[in-house]
Design a protein around this motif. Structure first.
Motif, short mmCIF file in Angstrom:
data_model
loop_
_atom_site.label_atom_id
_atom_site.label_comp_id
_atom_site.label_asym_id
_atom_site.label_seq_id
_atom_site.Cartn_x
_atom_site.Cartn_y
_atom_site.Cartn_z
N UNK A 150 30.11 35.89 -17.99
CA UNK A 150 30.78 35.74 -19.29
C UNK A 150 32.15 36.41 -19.29
N UNK A 151 32.28 37.48 -18.52
CA UNK A 151 33.55 38.21 -18.46
C UNK A 151 34.56 37.54 -17.52
N UNK A 152 34.07 36.92 -16.45
CA UNK A 152 34.97 36.45 -15.41
C UNK A 152 35.29 34.96 -15.47
N UNK A 153 34.41 34.17 -16.09
CA UNK A 153 34.57 32.73 -16.09
C UNK A 153 34.97 32.20 -17.47
N UNK A 154 35.46 30.97 -17.50
CA UNK A 154 35.78 30.32 -18.78
C UNK A 154 34.47 29.91 -19.46
N UNK A 155 34.51 29.69 -20.78
CA UNK A 155 33.29 29.23 -21.47
C UNK A 155 32.68 27.98 -20.84
N UNK A 156 33.52 27.05 -20.41
CA UNK A 156 33.01 25.82 -19.79
C UNK A 156 32.31 26.14 -18.47
N UNK A 157 32.89 27.07 -17.71
CA UNK A 157 32.27 27.45 -16.44
C UNK A 157 30.96 28.20 -16.67
N UNK A 158 30.93 29.05 -17.70
CA UNK A 158 29.70 29.78 -18.01
C UNK A 158 28.58 28.81 -18.35
N UNK A 159 28.92 27.74 -19.05
CA UNK A 159 27.92 26.74 -19.44
C UNK A 159 27.50 25.84 -18.29
N UNK A 160 28.27 25.88 -17.20
CA UNK A 160 27.98 25.03 -16.05
C UNK A 160 27.04 25.74 -15.08
N UNK A 161 26.80 25.10 -13.94
CA UNK A 161 25.95 25.69 -12.90
C UNK A 161 26.73 26.54 -11.91
N UNK A 162 28.03 26.74 -12.14
CA UNK A 162 28.86 27.51 -11.22
C UNK A 162 28.35 28.95 -11.11
N UNK A 163 27.97 29.34 -9.88
CA UNK A 163 27.47 30.71 -9.64
C UNK A 163 26.44 31.12 -10.67
N UNK A 164 25.50 30.22 -10.96
CA UNK A 164 24.52 30.48 -12.01
C UNK A 164 23.59 31.63 -11.66
N UNK A 165 23.40 31.88 -10.36
CA UNK A 165 22.50 32.96 -9.91
C UNK A 165 23.24 33.82 -8.90
N UNK A 166 22.87 35.09 -8.75
CA UNK A 166 23.46 35.89 -7.68
C UNK A 166 23.32 35.24 -6.32
N UNK A 167 22.20 34.53 -6.09
CA UNK A 167 21.96 33.89 -4.79
C UNK A 167 23.05 32.88 -4.46
N UNK A 168 23.71 32.33 -5.49
CA UNK A 168 24.76 31.35 -5.23
C UNK A 168 25.95 31.97 -4.50
N UNK A 169 26.08 33.28 -4.54
CA UNK A 169 27.12 33.94 -3.75
C UNK A 169 26.87 33.74 -2.26
N UNK A 170 25.61 33.73 -1.86
CA UNK A 170 25.27 33.47 -0.45
C UNK A 170 25.66 32.05 -0.07
N UNK A 171 25.39 31.09 -0.94
CA UNK A 171 25.80 29.71 -0.67
C UNK A 171 27.32 29.61 -0.55
N UNK A 172 28.03 30.35 -1.39
CA UNK A 172 29.49 30.35 -1.33
C UNK A 172 29.98 30.92 0.00
N UNK A 173 29.32 31.98 0.47
CA UNK A 173 29.71 32.60 1.73
C UNK A 173 29.53 31.65 2.90
N UNK A 174 28.36 31.05 2.99
CA UNK A 174 28.07 30.15 4.11
C UNK A 174 28.99 28.92 4.06
N UNK A 175 29.23 28.39 2.86
CA UNK A 175 30.14 27.25 2.73
C UNK A 175 31.54 27.62 3.17
N UNK A 176 31.99 28.82 2.80
CA UNK A 176 33.32 29.29 3.19
C UNK A 176 33.44 29.38 4.71
N UNK A 177 32.44 29.96 5.34
CA UNK A 177 32.47 30.10 6.80
C UNK A 177 32.53 28.73 7.48
#
Length: 223
Positions: A150-177
Protein backbone atom coordinates in the motif's frame (compact mmCIF):
# COMPACT_ATOMS: atom_id res chain seq x y z
CA UNK A 1 3.64 -21.72 -14.64
CA UNK A 2 4.38 -18.27 -13.19
CA UNK A 3 2.04 -15.42 -14.10
CA UNK A 4 4.22 -12.52 -15.39
CA UNK A 5 1.71 -10.07 -13.90
CA UNK A 6 2.96 -10.98 -10.41
CA UNK A 7 6.60 -10.17 -11.21
CA UNK A 8 8.00 -6.81 -10.10
CA UNK A 9 10.84 -5.02 -11.85
CA UNK A 10 13.99 -4.00 -9.89
CA UNK A 11 12.74 -0.46 -9.20
CA UNK A 12 9.44 -1.79 -7.82
CA UNK A 13 11.27 -4.37 -5.73
CA UNK A 14 13.49 -1.69 -4.20
CA UNK A 15 10.47 0.49 -3.45
CA UNK A 16 8.71 -2.39 -1.72
CA UNK A 17 11.76 -3.28 0.37
CA UNK A 18 12.19 0.37 1.36
CA UNK A 19 8.55 0.46 2.48
CA UNK A 20 8.77 -2.64 4.70
CA UNK A 21 10.54 -0.94 7.67
CA UNK A 22 7.79 1.70 7.74
CA UNK A 23 5.22 -0.93 8.73
CA UNK A 24 4.73 -1.18 12.47
CA UNK A 25 7.23 -0.40 15.19
CA UNK A 26 9.10 -3.72 15.25
CA UNK A 27 7.91 -6.20 12.65
CA UNK A 28 8.65 -4.20 9.53
CA UNK A 29 12.20 -3.22 10.46
CA UNK A 30 13.02 -6.80 11.51
CA UNK A 31 11.63 -8.29 8.28
CA UNK A 32 13.20 -6.04 5.62
CA UNK A 33 16.37 -8.11 5.26
CA UNK A 34 14.37 -11.36 5.23
CA UNK A 35 12.30 -10.12 2.30
CA UNK A 36 15.53 -8.91 0.67
CA UNK A 37 16.89 -12.47 0.86
CA UNK A 38 13.83 -13.68 -1.03
CA UNK A 39 14.43 -11.10 -3.78
CA UNK A 40 18.22 -10.86 -4.06
CA UNK A 41 19.02 -14.54 -3.36
CA UNK A 42 15.75 -16.16 -4.51
CA UNK A 43 15.35 -17.87 -1.15
CA UNK A 44 12.03 -19.46 -0.31
CA UNK A 45 10.51 -17.73 2.75
CA UNK A 46 11.01 -20.85 4.87
CA UNK A 47 14.68 -20.94 3.81
CA UNK A 48 15.20 -17.33 4.83
CA UNK A 49 13.51 -18.07 8.17
CA UNK A 50 16.15 -20.68 9.01
CA UNK A 51 19.16 -18.73 7.68
CA UNK A 52 21.94 -18.65 10.26
CA UNK A 53 25.04 -16.56 10.69
CA UNK A 54 27.26 -19.57 9.94
CA UNK A 55 25.54 -19.88 6.54
CA UNK A 56 26.68 -16.43 5.42
CA UNK A 57 29.94 -15.04 4.11
CA UNK A 58 29.60 -11.25 4.29
CA UNK A 59 32.75 -9.46 3.07
CA UNK A 60 33.24 -5.73 3.53
CA UNK A 61 33.18 -5.24 -0.25
CA UNK A 62 31.98 -7.25 -3.22
CA UNK A 63 29.77 -10.29 -3.46
CA UNK A 64 29.07 -12.61 -0.57
CA UNK A 65 27.80 -16.17 -0.29
CA UNK A 66 24.94 -18.02 1.38
CA UNK A 67 25.29 -21.76 1.93
CA UNK A 68 21.81 -22.99 2.78
CA UNK A 69 21.51 -25.99 5.06
CA UNK A 70 17.87 -26.13 6.16
CA UNK A 71 14.44 -24.55 5.84
CA UNK A 72 11.96 -23.63 8.57
CA UNK A 73 8.44 -24.19 7.23
CA UNK A 74 5.39 -23.40 9.29
CA UNK A 75 3.37 -26.46 10.24
CA UNK A 76 0.88 -27.61 12.84
CA UNK A 77 2.30 -28.32 16.30
CA UNK A 78 0.95 -31.85 16.54
CA UNK A 79 2.53 -32.70 13.19
CA UNK A 80 6.09 -31.66 14.10
CA UNK A 81 8.68 -33.69 16.02
CA UNK A 82 9.39 -30.86 18.43
CA UNK A 83 5.78 -29.84 19.05
CA UNK A 84 6.63 -26.34 17.81
CA UNK A 85 4.87 -24.49 14.99
CA UNK A 86 8.17 -23.99 13.15
CA UNK A 87 10.78 -26.73 12.85
CA UNK A 88 14.09 -26.88 10.98
CA UNK A 89 13.99 -29.36 8.10
CA UNK A 90 16.11 -30.34 5.11
CA UNK A 91 15.87 -28.22 1.97
CA UNK A 92 13.05 -28.77 -0.50
CA UNK A 93 13.99 -31.26 -3.24
CA UNK A 94 17.25 -31.98 -1.41
CA UNK A 95 18.51 -34.99 0.52
CA UNK A 96 19.12 -34.65 4.24
CA UNK A 97 22.23 -32.52 4.97
CA UNK A 98 22.55 -31.49 1.30
CA UNK A 99 23.30 -27.77 0.93
CA UNK A 100 22.75 -25.11 -1.74
CA UNK A 101 25.16 -22.27 -2.51
CA UNK A 102 23.89 -18.86 -3.62
CA UNK A 103 26.26 -15.97 -4.39
CA UNK A 104 24.67 -12.75 -3.12
CA UNK A 105 25.17 -9.20 -4.45
CA UNK A 106 26.75 -6.42 -2.40
CA UNK A 107 23.36 -4.78 -1.71
CA UNK A 108 22.19 -7.89 0.15
CA UNK A 109 25.54 -8.31 1.90
CA UNK A 110 25.12 -4.80 3.27
CA UNK A 111 21.50 -5.36 4.35
CA UNK A 112 22.36 -8.55 6.20
CA UNK A 113 25.31 -6.86 7.91
CA UNK A 114 23.14 -3.95 9.03
CA UNK A 115 20.42 -6.30 10.28
CA UNK A 116 22.87 -8.38 12.32
CA UNK A 117 24.49 -5.26 13.75
CA UNK A 118 21.08 -3.94 14.82
CA UNK A 119 19.36 -7.11 16.06
CA UNK A 120 22.07 -9.72 16.57
CA UNK A 121 20.99 -13.34 16.17
CA UNK A 122 18.76 -15.79 18.02
CA UNK A 123 20.40 -18.22 20.46
CA UNK A 124 20.57 -20.89 17.76
CA UNK A 125 22.23 -18.50 15.32
CA UNK A 126 19.17 -17.65 13.24
CA UNK A 127 19.44 -14.22 11.68
CA UNK A 128 15.71 -13.56 11.54
CA UNK A 129 13.65 -13.88 14.71
CA UNK A 130 11.13 -12.05 16.83
CA UNK A 131 12.30 -9.95 19.75
CA UNK A 132 11.97 -13.02 21.99
CA UNK A 133 13.83 -15.34 19.62
CA UNK A 134 10.78 -16.91 17.99
CA UNK A 135 9.89 -17.21 14.32
CA UNK A 136 7.50 -14.82 12.61
CA UNK A 137 4.40 -16.60 11.32
CA UNK A 138 3.34 -16.57 7.69
CA UNK A 139 0.42 -14.34 8.69
CA UNK A 140 2.86 -11.80 10.18
CA UNK A 141 4.88 -11.85 6.94
CA UNK A 142 1.70 -11.38 4.92
CA UNK A 143 0.44 -8.48 7.02
CA UNK A 144 3.70 -6.55 6.76
CA UNK A 145 3.92 -7.25 3.05
CA UNK A 146 0.40 -6.09 2.28
CA UNK A 147 0.94 -2.86 4.21
CA UNK A 148 4.23 -2.28 2.37
CA UNK A 149 2.44 -2.77 -0.96
CA UNK A 150 0.00 0.00 0.00
CA UNK A 151 2.92 2.33 0.69
CA UNK A 152 5.03 1.49 -2.36
CA UNK A 153 2.55 0.77 -5.16
CA UNK A 154 -0.23 2.71 -6.87
CA UNK A 155 -3.84 1.90 -5.92
CA UNK A 156 -4.27 0.07 -9.24
CA UNK A 157 -1.16 -2.00 -8.59
CA UNK A 158 -2.29 -2.79 -5.04
CA UNK A 159 -5.57 -4.09 -6.44
CA UNK A 160 -3.71 -6.21 -8.99
CA UNK A 161 -1.73 -9.44 -8.56
CA UNK A 162 1.61 -7.58 -8.74
CA UNK A 163 3.83 -8.92 -5.93
CA UNK A 164 0.71 -10.11 -4.15
CA UNK A 165 2.74 -12.38 -1.85
CA UNK A 166 6.27 -12.20 -0.44
CA UNK A 167 6.98 -15.39 -2.43
CA UNK A 168 6.52 -13.38 -5.63
CA UNK A 169 9.86 -11.72 -4.87
CA UNK A 170 11.49 -15.10 -5.52
CA UNK A 171 9.73 -15.31 -8.88
CA UNK A 172 10.97 -11.81 -9.68
CA UNK A 173 14.54 -12.81 -8.80
CA UNK A 174 14.57 -15.93 -10.96
CA UNK A 175 12.92 -14.09 -13.86
CA UNK A 176 15.52 -11.32 -13.59
CA UNK A 177 18.40 -13.79 -13.67
CA UNK A 178 17.00 -15.60 -16.71
CA UNK A 179 16.32 -12.38 -18.61
CA UNK A 180 19.81 -11.12 -17.74
CA UNK A 181 21.20 -14.08 -19.69
CA UNK A 182 22.39 -16.20 -16.78
CA UNK A 183 22.53 -19.80 -18.09
CA UNK A 184 19.52 -21.87 -17.03
CA UNK A 185 21.62 -24.56 -15.25
CA UNK A 186 23.21 -21.89 -13.04
CA UNK A 187 19.86 -20.25 -12.28
CA UNK A 188 18.39 -23.66 -11.45
CA UNK A 189 21.28 -24.44 -9.11
CA UNK A 190 20.95 -21.16 -7.24
CA UNK A 191 17.15 -21.35 -7.01
CA UNK A 192 16.99 -25.00 -6.01
CA UNK A 193 15.12 -26.21 -9.11
CA UNK A 194 15.82 -28.75 -11.81
CA UNK A 195 16.48 -27.15 -15.20
CA UNK A 196 13.38 -28.82 -16.63
CA UNK A 197 11.12 -27.42 -13.91
CA UNK A 198 12.78 -24.01 -14.10
CA UNK A 199 12.17 -23.58 -17.83
CA UNK A 200 8.65 -24.94 -17.65
CA UNK A 201 7.62 -22.78 -14.68
CA UNK A 202 9.24 -19.55 -15.89
CA UNK A 203 8.61 -19.88 -19.64
CA UNK A 204 6.21 -16.91 -19.74
CA UNK A 205 8.58 -14.66 -17.77
CA UNK A 206 11.52 -14.92 -20.16
CA UNK A 207 10.80 -11.75 -22.15
CA UNK A 208 13.11 -10.57 -24.90
CA UNK A 209 15.18 -13.74 -24.98
CA UNK A 210 14.43 -14.64 -28.59
CA UNK A 211 16.01 -11.49 -30.05
CA UNK A 212 19.03 -11.87 -27.77
CA UNK A 213 19.47 -15.54 -28.70
CA UNK A 214 19.06 -14.82 -32.41
CA UNK A 215 21.77 -12.18 -32.14
CA UNK A 216 24.14 -14.65 -30.51
CA UNK A 217 23.47 -17.19 -33.26
CA UNK A 218 24.14 -14.54 -35.93
CA UNK A 219 27.42 -13.63 -34.23
CA UNK A 220 28.43 -17.28 -34.18
CA UNK A 221 27.55 -17.76 -37.86
CA UNK A 222 29.60 -14.72 -38.84
CA UNK A 223 32.80 -15.95 -37.16
Amino acid sequence: MIDPRTVVNPAQARALLDAVPKVGRKRGPRLKALFACIYYAALRPEEAADLRLRNCTLPETGWGLIVLENARPQGIKRWTDSGQTHESRSLKHRANKETREIPIPPVLVAMLGEHIAEYGTAKDGRIFSTGTGGTYSSSAHSYVWQEARKLALTPAQVASSLAARPYDLRHAAVSLWLNAGVPAPEVAKRAGHSVDVLLRVYAKCMDGQQEQINGKINDALDT
